[in-house]
Scaffold this motif. Structure first.
Motif, PDB file in Angstrom:
ATOM      1  N   GLU A   1     -48.542  -2.415 -22.772  1.00 30.32           N
ATOM      2  CA  GLU A   1     -48.648  -1.822 -24.106  1.00 30.32           C
ATOM      3  C   GLU A   1     -50.008  -2.160 -24.697  1.00 30.32           C
ATOM      4  O   GLU A   1     -50.404  -3.319 -24.734  1.00 30.32           O
ATOM      5  CB  GLU A   1     -47.550  -2.424 -25.001  1.00 30.32           C
ATOM      6  CG  GLU A   1     -47.793  -2.222 -26.478  1.00 30.32           C
ATOM      7  CD  GLU A   1     -46.696  -2.817 -27.364  1.00 30.32           C
ATOM      8  OE1 GLU A   1     -46.026  -3.779 -26.933  1.00 30.32           O
ATOM      9  OE2 GLU A   1     -46.519  -2.295 -28.474  1.00 30.32           O
ATOM     10  N   VAL A   2     -50.703  -1.125 -25.168  1.00 31.45           N
ATOM     11  CA  VAL A   2     -51.932  -1.412 -25.911  1.00 31.45           C
ATOM     12  C   VAL A   2     -51.571  -1.445 -27.370  1.00 31.45           C
ATOM     13  O   VAL A   2     -51.153  -0.448 -27.952  1.00 31.45           O
ATOM     14  CB  VAL A   2     -53.022  -0.362 -25.658  1.00 31.45           C
ATOM     15  CG1 VAL A   2     -54.198  -0.578 -26.588  1.00 31.45           C
ATOM     16  CG2 VAL A   2     -53.495  -0.483 -24.240  1.00 31.45           C
ATOM     17  N   GLY A   3     -51.717  -2.631 -27.939  1.00 27.06           N
ATOM     18  CA  GLY A   3     -51.333  -2.792 -29.331  1.00 27.06           C
ATOM     19  C   GLY A   3     -52.539  -2.632 -30.225  1.00 27.06           C
ATOM     20  O   GLY A   3     -53.003  -3.593 -30.805  1.00 27.06           O
ATOM     21  N   VAL A   4     -53.059  -1.407 -30.304  1.00 28.85           N
ATOM     22  CA  VAL A   4     -54.174  -1.187 -31.221  1.00 28.85           C
ATOM     23  C   VAL A   4     -53.672  -1.572 -32.605  1.00 28.85           C
ATOM     24  O   VAL A   4     -52.550  -1.269 -32.990  1.00 28.85           O
ATOM     25  CB  VAL A   4     -54.670   0.264 -31.183  1.00 28.85           C
ATOM     26  CG1 VAL A   4     -55.684   0.502 -32.281  1.00 28.85           C
ATOM     27  CG2 VAL A   4     -55.299   0.545 -29.830  1.00 28.85           C
TER      28      VAL A   4
ATOM     29  N   GLY B   1     -54.376  -6.500 -26.731  1.00 27.87           N
ATOM     30  CA  GLY B   1     -54.950  -6.232 -28.052  1.00 27.87           C
ATOM     31  C   GLY B   1     -56.466  -6.358 -28.019  1.00 27.87           C
ATOM     32  O   GLY B   1     -57.040  -6.885 -27.052  1.00 27.87           O
ATOM     33  N   THR B   2     -57.119  -5.903 -29.071  1.00 27.84           N
ATOM     34  CA  THR B   2     -58.581  -5.893 -29.081  1.00 27.84           C
ATOM     35  C   THR B   2     -59.137  -6.019 -30.502  1.00 27.84           C
ATOM     36  O   THR B   2     -58.504  -5.572 -31.460  1.00 27.84           O
ATOM     37  CB  THR B   2     -59.104  -4.586 -28.446  1.00 27.84           C
ATOM     38  OG1 THR B   2     -60.537  -4.593 -28.497  1.00 27.84           O
ATOM     39  CG2 THR B   2     -58.607  -3.346 -29.163  1.00 27.84           C
ATOM     40  N   PHE B   3     -60.323  -6.629 -30.591  1.00 25.77           N
ATOM     41  CA  PHE B   3     -61.050  -6.639 -31.865  1.00 25.77           C
ATOM     42  C   PHE B   3     -61.967  -5.424 -31.985  1.00 25.77           C
ATOM     43  O   PHE B   3     -62.694  -5.300 -32.962  1.00 25.77           O
ATOM     44  CB  PHE B   3     -61.884  -7.922 -31.993  1.00 25.77           C
ATOM     45  CG  PHE B   3     -61.062  -9.157 -32.269  1.00 25.77           C
ATOM     46  CD1 PHE B   3     -60.511  -9.366 -33.533  1.00 25.77           C
ATOM     47  CD2 PHE B   3     -60.838 -10.112 -31.293  1.00 25.77           C
ATOM     48  CE1 PHE B   3     -59.754 -10.494 -33.807  1.00 25.77           C
ATOM     49  CE2 PHE B   3     -60.076 -11.247 -31.552  1.00 25.77           C
ATOM     50  CZ  PHE B   3     -59.534 -11.439 -32.821  1.00 25.77           C
TER      51      PHE B   3
ATOM     52  N   ASN C   1     -48.642   2.672 -30.861  1.00 29.41           N
ATOM     53  CA  ASN C   1     -49.156   2.806 -32.230  1.00 29.41           C
ATOM     54  C   ASN C   1     -50.573   3.311 -32.202  1.00 29.41           C
ATOM     55  O   ASN C   1     -51.330   2.989 -31.286  1.00 29.41           O
ATOM     56  CB  ASN C   1     -49.211   1.414 -32.877  1.00 29.41           C
ATOM     57  CG  ASN C   1     -48.072   1.218 -33.813  1.00 29.41           C
ATOM     58  OD1 ASN C   1     -47.776   2.087 -34.630  1.00 29.41           O
ATOM     59  ND2 ASN C   1     -47.411   0.086 -33.693  1.00 29.41           N
ATOM     60  N   CYS C   2     -50.975   4.025 -33.262  1.00 28.91           N
ATOM     61  CA  CYS C   2     -52.389   4.417 -33.391  1.00 28.91           C
ATOM     62  C   CYS C   2     -52.896   5.027 -32.089  1.00 28.91           C
ATOM     63  O   CYS C   2     -53.968   4.690 -31.585  1.00 28.91           O
ATOM     64  CB  CYS C   2     -53.259   3.214 -33.740  1.00 28.91           C
ATOM     65  SG  CYS C   2     -52.706   2.296 -35.165  1.00 28.91           S
ATOM     66  N   HIS C   3     -52.104   5.915 -31.551  1.00 29.32           N
ATOM     67  CA  HIS C   3     -52.321   6.443 -30.214  1.00 29.32           C
ATOM     68  C   HIS C   3     -53.630   7.212 -30.104  1.00 29.32           C
ATOM     69  O   HIS C   3     -53.933   8.059 -30.941  1.00 29.32           O
ATOM     70  CB  HIS C   3     -51.127   7.365 -29.893  1.00 29.32           C
ATOM     71  CG  HIS C   3     -51.160   7.968 -28.546  1.00 29.32           C
ATOM     72  ND1 HIS C   3     -51.593   9.249 -28.333  1.00 29.32           N
ATOM     73  CD2 HIS C   3     -50.811   7.481 -27.353  1.00 29.32           C
ATOM     74  CE1 HIS C   3     -51.503   9.524 -27.046  1.00 29.32           C
ATOM     75  NE2 HIS C   3     -51.015   8.460 -26.430  1.00 29.32           N
ATOM     76  N   ASN C   4     -54.380   6.895 -29.046  1.00 31.94           N
ATOM     77  CA  ASN C   4     -55.594   7.629 -28.726  1.00 31.94           C
ATOM     78  C   ASN C   4     -55.235   8.615 -27.613  1.00 31.94           C
ATOM     79  O   ASN C   4     -54.832   8.169 -26.552  1.00 31.94           O
ATOM     80  CB  ASN C   4     -56.664   6.630 -28.236  1.00 31.94           C
ATOM     81  CG  ASN C   4     -57.970   7.307 -27.882  1.00 31.94           C
ATOM     82  OD1 ASN C   4     -58.116   8.512 -28.009  1.00 31.94           O
ATOM     83  ND2 ASN C   4     -58.928   6.529 -27.416  1.00 31.94           N
TER      84      ASN C   4
ATOM     85  N   GLY D   1     -60.991  -9.249 -26.659  1.00 32.63           N
ATOM     86  CA  GLY D   1     -59.609  -8.801 -26.766  1.00 32.63           C
ATOM     87  C   GLY D   1     -58.685  -9.900 -26.271  1.00 32.63           C
ATOM     88  O   GLY D   1     -59.129 -11.023 -25.990  1.00 32.63           O
ATOM     89  N   TRP D   2     -57.397  -9.586 -26.165  1.00 30.07           N
ATOM     90  CA  TRP D   2     -56.449 -10.609 -25.716  1.00 30.07           C
ATOM     91  C   TRP D   2     -55.282  -9.932 -24.999  1.00 30.07           C
ATOM     92  O   TRP D   2     -55.006  -8.745 -25.192  1.00 30.07           O
ATOM     93  CB  TRP D   2     -55.951 -11.441 -26.888  1.00 30.07           C
ATOM     94  CG  TRP D   2     -55.205 -10.662 -27.931  1.00 30.07           C
ATOM     95  CD1 TRP D   2     -53.864 -10.433 -27.984  1.00 30.07           C
ATOM     96  CD2 TRP D   2     -55.769  -9.996 -29.088  1.00 30.07           C
ATOM     97  NE1 TRP D   2     -53.545  -9.676 -29.094  1.00 30.07           N
ATOM     98  CE2 TRP D   2     -54.696  -9.402 -29.788  1.00 30.07           C
ATOM     99  CE3 TRP D   2     -57.052  -9.851 -29.582  1.00 30.07           C
ATOM    100  CZ2 TRP D   2     -54.873  -8.654 -30.967  1.00 30.07           C
ATOM    101  CZ3 TRP D   2     -57.236  -9.107 -30.754  1.00 30.07           C
ATOM    102  CH2 TRP D   2     -56.148  -8.527 -31.430  1.00 30.07           C
TER     103      TRP D   2
END
Ligand SMILES: Cc1ncc(COP(=O)(O)O)c(C=O)c1O
Length: 509
Positions: free
Chosen positions: A302-305, A332-334, A272-275, A345-346
């Motif tokens: 998986e990076v769950g932005v 994940g990250t803030f 999601n929200c791929h960089n 992040g987590w």
């Protein structure tokens, strides 16, 4: 400064005052003591050096006379700084300097080579342009700084004694409980024991690499991808295998072939929200990737932005939400939704994996700041994050639309781009024959900056691509930036090939 160490040699035929003066003047010359710094009170310095106060006073008087300090009656003695003059060849050290490069570890050499490659994509000043699409970061003008200050003050007052002590590495329990509830919004079911708090997703990548990779292992990586994640895998000695993105996501047929041929240890992707593209995985592609990972027993990182930063109709479901086999490690990250400077992040994974990552984390930094975790938890519980997220998502959505519409209007034939549905950026592809890095100096000269696409490609390609990050550019500035970029591209298209002489630097985040 309160006091200073001054090495004194009492056997030397040089007066102690002269030795003190010489030492302080060298510290000033080499820039260790800058202009305006207050020198220690004569009484303090004399006491700590075991000399007479008059000796220090004499040293200071000589420094004043020589123009290296000024004395203010009743206030003290202050340095008159010179521009720091690093040691030159004319001032050789007693011994030959250490050959640090020769001592570097393999990891350090890999990292240095990569940073060097990124730097060679440019030297110059991308910060002073009229419109910068470089740097994929949130807009600090939108930060809820005052609201955060209040919760931070409060938490410090209420729990400061506990939060400023060493803290368990797993993280602040109320924050893990909050995250367990929060992730349910996206269909991710995790108990607090399956969540580890980390210093940004960057640390998540590092812990995963430390836990699962040995030098020589293969890692399959979506392409294009987030370069800082890949850099961690590379530094761990991994060999990278590219799984190219199509409109629907990383190609499952390619992943399948790579799984059979190379048995990679991990597969890394951002559904999601791929960089850099801003695209999302099609649900069917997600299911196929997941099934492949589960069958081959290859963990999917998986990076769950945060899908809150989604501007399309509906964000793709995180792979972790469909992960019946527990094969996904979700990071994940803030950073994107709140403040990157928190470094918070987590990681979500099955409990045995979390145990191993926890061990790695203790090795690296013992724990993440409990104070910041508690402040963020309060911030979230008071629904301040939700309020902030919907505000910035609306704002970034407008910027995204302004960018896409402007590209449509202004870009010459042959230039294409991804229609970002989430995140901070989109990826532009230039016509054949153009090199984005070579174009950057001309773009900067016209007042617009971007990030050349090469670092997002693990196979060394991507030279025709560039990333435009819209998140930090106010909507009213976007069309002007695109106009400048379109003019740069049109000019370059008239020439057979853009010069690759000067390069201009932009940060890779
Ligand atoms: C895919 C991806 N992951 C993570 C991050 C942020 O990392 P961190 O959480 O370490 O700030 C970014 C920032 O650009 C990113 O694009």
């Amino acid at each position: 400064v309160a006091t200073l160490h001054v090495p004194l040699d009492r056997g030397k035929p040089v007066a102690l005052a002269k030795q003190i003066q010489g030492h302080l003047e060298r510290l000033i010359r080499e820039g260790h003591l800058g202009d305006g710094v207050k020198l220690p009170a004569t009484r303090e310095l004399a006491k700590s050096l075991g000399v007479n106060r008059a000796t220090v006073a004499l040293a200071y008087e000589e420094m004043v006379a020589a123009g290296h300090a000024r004395a203010h009656v009743g206030q003290g003695t202050f340095v008159i700084g010179t521009a720091a003059a690093p040691r030159t060849a004319a001032e050789p050290r007693a011994r030959a300097p250490i050959n640090w490069t020769g001592l570097l570890s393999r990891t350090a050499r890999v990292v240095a080579a990569e940073e060097d490659r990124w730097r060679r994509l440019g030297s110059g000043d991308a910060d002073r342009v009229a419109v910068s699409f470089a740097g994929g970061m949130p807009d600090s003008d939108l930060f809820p700084t005052e609201a955060f200050r209040q919760v931070l003050n409060r938490v410090l007052r209420e729990e400061g004694d506990v939060l400023l002590q060493y803290y368990p590495a797993r993280g602040y329990p109320p924050l893990r409980q909050y995250l367990a509830r929060y992730l349910l919004r996206f269909g991710v079911e995790a108990s607090p024991d399956e969540i580890l708090i980390v210093n940004g997703s960057q640390q998540g990548f590092d812990l995963v690499a430390r836990t699962f990779l040995d030098p020589g292992d293969f890692v399959a990586v979506e392409q294009p991808t987030y370069p800082r994640a890949v850099q961690v895998f590379r530094a761990a000695g991994a060999q990278l295998l590219a799984v190219p993105w199509t409109r629907e996501g990383p190609r499952p047929d390619v992943l399948e072939r790579l799984l059979e041929r190379h048995r990679p240890k991990l597969f890394y992707c951002q559904p999601n929200c791929h960089n850099p593209t801003g695209l999302s995985l099609a649900p069917e592609t997600g299911r196929r990737l997941l099934a492949l990972g589960a069958r081959a027993e290859v963990p999917i990182v998986e990076v769950g932005v945060d899908p809150s930063l989604y501007y399309g109709r509906r964000p793709a479901t995180p792979l972790k939400a469909l992960d019946g086999d527990g094969v996904v490690i979700y990071i994940g990250t803030f950073s994107k939704i709140l403040f990157p400077g928190l470094r918070l992040g987590w990681v979500v994974a099955s409990a045995p994996v979390i145990e191993r990552l926890l061990g790695a984390k203790q090795l690296v930094d013992l724990h993440t700041s409990a104070l910041l975790q508690a402040a963020v938890q309060r911030f979230c519980e008071r629904r301040l994050l939700d309020r902030h997220a919907s505000r910035v998502a609306a704002e970034y959505g407008q910027r995204r639309t302004a960018l896409v519409e402007s590209l449509r209007r202004r870009m010459p034939e042959g230039v294409t781009w991804t229609e970002a549905e989430g995140g901070f950026s989109l990826l532009v592809t230039l016509p054949a024959g153009l090199d984005a890095a070579a174009l950057l100096p001309a773009a900067i000269a016209r007042g617009v900056a971007f990030t050349p696409g090469r670092p997002f490609f693990v196979d060394g390609g991507g030279e025709r691509t560039l990333r435009l990050s819209f998140s930090a550019v106010p909507a009213r500035r976007i069309d002007d930036g695109v106009r400048r970029l379109a003019e740069t591209i049109k000019t370059a298209m008239k020439r057979p090939r853009a010069s690759s002489g000067d390069r201009a630097a932009v940060p890779v985040v």
